[in-house]
Write a protein that holds these residues in place. Structure first.
Motif, mmCIF file in Angstrom:
data_model
loop_
_atom_site.group_PDB
_atom_site.id
_atom_site.type_symbol
_atom_site.label_atom_id
_atom_site.label_comp_id
_atom_site.label_asym_id
_atom_site.label_seq_id
_atom_site.Cartn_x
_atom_site.Cartn_y
_atom_site.Cartn_z
ATOM 1 N N ALA A 1 11.381 4.391 12.906
ATOM 2 C CA ALA A 1 10.809 5.707 12.663
ATOM 3 C C ALA A 1 11.185 6.159 11.251
ATOM 4 C CB ALA A 1 11.325 6.712 13.693
ATOM 5 N N GLY A 2 10.317 6.926 10.625
ATOM 6 C CA GLY A 2 10.606 7.418 9.287
ATOM 7 C C GLY A 2 11.877 8.241 9.232
ATOM 8 N N ARG A 3 12.151 9.018 10.283
ATOM 9 C CA ARG A 3 13.362 9.847 10.319
ATOM 10 C C ARG A 3 14.616 8.983 10.374
ATOM 11 N NH1 ARG A 3 13.675 13.864 14.917
ATOM 12 N NH2 ARG A 3 15.295 14.765 13.573
ATOM 13 N N GLU A 4 14.527 7.846 11.062
ATOM 14 C CA GLU A 4 15.679 6.952 11.144
ATOM 15 C C GLU A 4 15.987 6.341 9.776
ATOM 16 O OE1 GLU A 4 15.133 5.450 15.779
ATOM 17 O OE2 GLU A 4 14.080 4.402 14.162
ATOM 18 N N LEU A 5 14.958 5.857 9.098
ATOM 19 C CA LEU A 5 15.164 5.310 7.758
ATOM 20 C C LEU A 5 15.686 6.388 6.814
ATOM 21 C CD1 LEU A 5 14.910 3.058 5.662
ATOM 22 C CD2 LEU A 5 12.517 3.745 5.339
ATOM 23 N N ALA A 6 15.130 7.594 6.904
ATOM 24 C CA ALA A 6 15.568 8.687 6.037
ATOM 25 C C ALA A 6 17.040 9.008 6.241
ATOM 26 C CB ALA A 6 14.713 9.925 6.289
ATOM 27 N N SER A 7 17.508 8.966 7.480
ATOM 28 C CA SER A 7 18.909 9.283 7.770
ATOM 29 C C SER A 7 19.851 8.269 7.145
ATOM 30 C CB SER A 7 19.126 9.321 9.288
ATOM 31 O OG SER A 7 18.353 10.317 9.892
ATOM 32 N N VAL A 8 19.556 6.993 7.330
ATOM 33 C CA VAL A 8 20.436 5.956 6.809
ATOM 34 C C VAL A 8 20.421 5.964 5.283
ATOM 35 C CG1 VAL A 8 20.879 3.472 6.747
ATOM 36 C CG2 VAL A 8 20.181 4.572 8.886
ATOM 37 N N LEU A 9 19.259 6.140 4.672
ATOM 38 C CA LEU A 9 19.180 6.188 3.214
ATOM 39 C C LEU A 9 19.971 7.375 2.660
ATOM 40 C CD1 LEU A 9 15.435 5.294 2.570
ATOM 41 C CD2 LEU A 9 17.424 3.940 1.916
ATOM 42 N N ALA A 10 19.846 8.540 3.283
ATOM 43 C CA ALA A 10 20.576 9.717 2.797
ATOM 44 C C ALA A 10 22.080 9.504 2.890
ATOM 45 C CB ALA A 10 20.149 10.956 3.588
ATOM 46 N N ASP A 11 22.535 8.908 3.981
ATOM 47 C CA ASP A 11 23.972 8.652 4.142
ATOM 48 C C ASP A 11 24.467 7.674 3.068
ATOM 49 O OD1 ASP A 11 24.095 10.338 6.309
ATOM 50 O OD2 ASP A 11 23.975 8.736 7.802
ATOM 51 N N ASP B 1 14.506 7.980 -3.982
ATOM 52 C CA ASP B 1 14.891 9.143 -4.779
ATOM 53 C C ASP B 1 15.691 10.068 -3.871
ATOM 54 O OD1 ASP B 1 15.151 11.483 -6.220
ATOM 55 O OD2 ASP B 1 13.095 11.459 -6.984
ATOM 56 N N PRO B 2 17.026 10.062 -3.988
ATOM 57 C CA PRO B 2 17.829 10.854 -3.038
ATOM 58 C C PRO B 2 17.673 12.354 -3.228
ATOM 59 C CG PRO B 2 19.221 9.865 -4.721
ATOM 60 C CD PRO B 2 17.866 9.302 -4.927
ATOM 61 N N ALA B 3 17.418 12.801 -4.448
ATOM 62 C CA ALA B 3 17.286 14.238 -4.681
ATOM 63 C C ALA B 3 16.026 14.785 -4.016
ATOM 64 C CB ALA B 3 17.268 14.531 -6.179
ATOM 65 N N ALA B 4 14.912 14.054 -4.150
ATOM 66 C CA ALA B 4 13.645 14.501 -3.568
ATOM 67 C C ALA B 4 13.418 13.953 -2.168
ATOM 68 C CB ALA B 4 12.489 14.086 -4.473
ATOM 69 N N ARG B 5 14.268 13.004 -1.737
ATOM 70 C CA ARG B 5 14.106 12.331 -0.441
ATOM 71 C C ARG B 5 12.703 11.725 -0.315
ATOM 72 N NH1 ARG B 5 17.442 16.149 3.907
ATOM 73 N NH2 ARG B 5 19.506 15.641 3.086
ATOM 74 N N THR B 6 12.375 10.958 -1.335
ATOM 75 C CA THR B 6 11.083 10.281 -1.351
ATOM 76 C C THR B 6 11.275 8.804 -1.645
ATOM 77 O OG1 THR B 6 10.746 10.718 -3.715
ATOM 78 C CG2 THR B 6 9.895 12.360 -2.160
ATOM 79 N N LEU B 7 10.254 8.014 -1.333
ATOM 80 C CA LEU B 7 10.181 6.618 -1.718
ATOM 81 C C LEU B 7 9.137 6.477 -2.819
ATOM 82 C CD1 LEU B 7 10.231 4.795 1.763
ATOM 83 C CD2 LEU B 7 12.134 5.056 0.145
ATOM 84 N N ARG B 8 9.493 5.769 -3.884
ATOM 85 C CA ARG B 8 8.561 5.537 -4.992
ATOM 86 C C ARG B 8 8.154 4.067 -4.984
ATOM 87 N NH1 ARG B 8 8.140 9.109 -9.174
ATOM 88 N NH2 ARG B 8 9.286 11.082 -8.950
ATOM 89 N N LEU B 9 6.866 3.808 -4.936
ATOM 90 C CA LEU B 9 6.368 2.445 -4.822
ATOM 91 C C LEU B 9 6.634 1.653 -6.096
ATOM 92 C CD1 LEU B 9 4.800 0.434 -3.048
ATOM 93 C CD2 LEU B 9 2.704 1.237 -4.175
ATOM 94 N N VAL B 10 7.245 0.475 -5.933
ATOM 95 C CA VAL B 10 7.522 -0.427 -7.048
ATOM 96 C C VAL B 10 6.639 -1.669 -6.964
ATOM 97 C CG1 VAL B 10 9.293 -1.824 -8.188
ATOM 98 C CG2 VAL B 10 9.903 0.401 -7.218
ATOM 99 N N VAL B 11 6.571 -2.285 -5.781
ATOM 100 C CA VAL B 11 5.750 -3.483 -5.566
ATOM 101 C C VAL B 11 4.996 -3.313 -4.254
ATOM 102 C CG1 VAL B 11 5.711 -5.995 -5.363
ATOM 103 C CG2 VAL B 11 7.481 -4.897 -6.753
ATOM 104 N N PRO B 12 3.649 -3.259 -4.265
ATOM 105 C CA PRO B 12 2.905 -3.109 -3.009
ATOM 106 C C PRO B 12 2.819 -4.427 -2.256
ATOM 107 C CG PRO B 12 1.391 -3.269 -4.859
ATOM 108 C CD PRO B 12 2.773 -3.268 -5.451
ATOM 109 N N GLY B 13 2.550 -4.319 -0.961
ATOM 110 C CA GLY B 13 2.313 -5.502 -0.149
ATOM 111 C C GLY B 13 3.506 -5.909 0.691
ATOM 112 N N PRO B 14 3.263 -6.655 1.774
ATOM 113 C CA PRO B 14 4.347 -7.083 2.676
ATOM 114 C C PRO B 14 5.401 -7.904 1.948
ATOM 115 C CG PRO B 14 2.198 -7.446 3.680
ATOM 116 C CD PRO B 14 1.934 -7.076 2.255
ATOM 117 N N PRO B 15 6.680 -7.529 2.042
ATOM 118 C CA PRO B 15 7.737 -8.237 1.314
ATOM 119 C C PRO B 15 8.385 -9.374 2.093
ATOM 120 C CG PRO B 15 8.642 -6.254 2.269
ATOM 121 C CD PRO B 15 7.187 -6.291 2.670
ATOM 122 N N GLY B 16 7.982 -9.587 3.349
ATOM 123 C CA GLY B 16 8.659 -10.561 4.186
ATOM 124 C C GLY B 16 8.769 -11.953 3.589
ATOM 125 N N PRO B 17 7.662 -12.539 3.091
ATOM 126 C CA PRO B 17 7.770 -13.889 2.516
ATOM 127 C C PRO B 17 8.762 -13.972 1.354
ATOM 128 C CG PRO B 17 5.490 -13.357 2.978
ATOM 129 C CD PRO B 17 6.269 -12.101 3.200
#
Length: 531
Positions: free
Chosen positions: A358-368, A407-423
């Motif tokens: 969930a987005g809230r779960e990722l947001a919590s861990v990133l903020a911590d 971005d911890p101040a704005a609590r946002t994600l800024r796109l650097v590389v699009p597309g699935p990163p799994g491979p």
């Protein structure tokens, strides 16, 4: 530039240029003990732990029951690791002589090489002296009787922070290199520096709830403290001194030393040193030139303590990337630190991509993680952080797959590389204990390592390791508090990550990867506590 720059470069390139000795194979039959052993030393059992209630303000200080709880939750043995998983040590886990015990603190390779000593002074619950925390017995092993806190203060130097120079109780963290080098050889210094950070951060997280303070000192006369602990400073590094505020204890700025134990006493000018020494189990102890050189380069001296604000020049750079994506408000953790530390584990092979984060779960861990700091005297209170966080998103609700800067101040994600990163993630990972694509997200902290070294000297390499280790411990603890699976790994190619994230030509160094996600339901496990 000192040798720490060379070592940092070798660490970053180890996936492409192996570190010496290239053909090294650990001798598992002759491995060292998993903890120090002091023959003849008396071990005093610690009392039943007490866990402080969440506090809105400063507490009165530690007492013995609170210290017992902090040590047990951090480095004490709290359970067996017997769950069926994908790590390479699975075959050995059921055999008791090779048992892998769980602890609240994470450690590279599960080796736990940090030794915790207590320099107890007047006003505390024990006879003043030097004690070693024995994790397998959850007790304090007395190595010397007599007040040596004056020696500790002298080693800290005249410029030590006021909370350190006025304390009467100190925890001292050291690392016996062979406990890690027998497996990781030259790479071991990098690993143990992070191990120290995981311990310190466990203590900081644990102490925060009852309103206690953990503020370590990293610059001091290391050779003097090594003599006090009875260790060879070339074989064991003293990494941190943690002053403790003691409930009802005397605070002193001078502290007369009265050493005992037969090695120094009244009227003697000989420096104090513990009477009981650690006995090595290995018949053959190897030395590694690169490890020797980085230890000598980072050897601590109080006179080299950085000036306030020196690290500002090495602060994390502003987040990169485009199209900021707001994250939901962080979720409130359903459990506290004590329960999270008891639940903490690595999710080897257990991640399940069919259950996205969930987005809230990722947001919590990133903020911590973004709020994490070691809290040492080199870090200015309220000053800028040293770490940046990048996120490879595989399966997160509301977030398209890709690589992002947080971005911890704005609590946002800024796109650097699009597309699935799994491979990419799987190609750049060396080991077989994780399928990285199955994780909901992979978080990569970076530190401007060379900038830190330029700002505070070679000993700053220990600070870099401690900072990243602290982030890893926060990550594990936050994930466990939210009921999420987690894993931290060093077996990846940092240069590939630099290239993928567009960091070539910058001084940002990816030092570990942190996997977050939901685990498969109902995994096979073993209830050791009812066996």
């Amino acid at each position: 530039m000192g040798h720490a720059h060379d070592y940092a470069t070798a660490i970053m390139h180890r996936g492409r240029v192996p570190m010496e000795p290239v053909d090294f194979v650990p001798d598992w039959a002759d491995r060292p003990r998993k903890a120090k052993f002091h023959p003849g030393a008396e071990t005093l059992p610690l009392p039943e732990p007490r866990y402080g209630e969440p506090s809105a303000g400063p507490a009165g200080g530690f007492d013995l029951a609170l210290l017992s709880g902090m040590l047990l939750d951090s480095y004490g043995l709290t359970g067996r690791r017997l769950g069926v998983q994908a790590n390479t040590d699975l075959a050995a886990l059921p055999h008791y002589p090779q048992a892998n015990w769980s602890r609240g603190t994470a450690s590279g390779g599960g080796l736990y090489p940090v030794a915790v000593h207590w320099a107890a002074g007047p006003g505390g619950p024990l006879t003043p002296g030097v004690y070693h925390y024995a994790p397998h017995r959850h007790g304090m092993r007395r190595l010397l009787a007599g007040d040596v806190t004056g020696d500790v203060r002298d080693a800290l130097g005249a410029g030590a922070p006021a909370h350190a120079s006025g304390a009467s109780q100190y925890l001292i963290l050291s690392v016996k290199y062979w406990q890690n080098a027998f497996k990781y050889n030259s790479f071991s210094f990098h690993a143990v520096s992070m191990d120290v950070g995981t311990v310190l951060q466990t203590w900081r997280l644990w102490a925060r709830e009852p309103g206690l303070r953990i503020a370590p000192v990293l610059w001091f006369d290391e050779e003097r403290l090594a003599r006090l602990l009875g260790v060879d400073h070339r074989e064991e590094g003293v990494f941190a001194v943690v002053p403790l505020e003691w409930a009802g204890g005397d605070r002193t700025a001078a502290g007369d030393r009265t050493a005992a134990g037969g090695e120094a006493g009244p009227g003697s000018c000989a420096p104090a040193a513990v009477r009981h020494r650690d006995r090595e189990r290995s018949r053959r102890v190897l030395t590694f030139e690169s490890l020797r050189r980085i230890h000598e380069a980072t050897l601590g001296r109080a006179a080299d303590r950085p000036a306030p604000g020196a690290l500002d020049a090495a602060a994390a750079r502003p987040p990169r990337g485009d199209d900021p994506l707001p994250l939901p408000a962080p979720a409130t953790a359903p459990t506290g630190v004590h329960a999270a530390l008891r639940a903490r584990r690595s999710s080897f092979g257990r991640f399940d991509a069919s259950h996205p984060l969930a987005g809230r779960e990722l947001a919590s861990v990133l903020a911590d993680c973004a709020a994490t700091a070691v809290g040492s005297e080199a870090e200015r209170p309220g000053g800028p952080g040293l770490t940046s966080l990048y996120v490879f998103v595989n399966h997160v609700e509301g977030v398209s797959p890709g690589a992002y800067a947080y971005d911890p101040a704005a609590r946002t994600l800024r796109l650097v590389v699009p597309g699935p990163p799994g491979p990419f993630l799987q190609r750049s990972y060396f080991l077989s204990n994780y399928n990285l694509e199955q994780a909901g997200a992979v978080i990569v902290p970076t530190v401007r390592t060379t900038a830190v070294l330029d700002a505070v000297g070679d000993r700053g390499y220990r600070l870099v390791g401690a900072v990243v280790g602290a982030v890893a411990q926060t990550f594990y603890t936050s994930a466990a508090a939210h009921g999420l699976g987690a894993g931290v790994a060093l077996g990846f190619d940092p240069i590939s990550h630099i290239e993928e994230l567009g960091l070539t030509g910058t001084d940002e160094a990816p030092l570990l990867i942190m996997l977050l996600g939901h685990e498969r339901s109902r995994p096979a496990d073993f209830r050791h506590e009812i066996a």
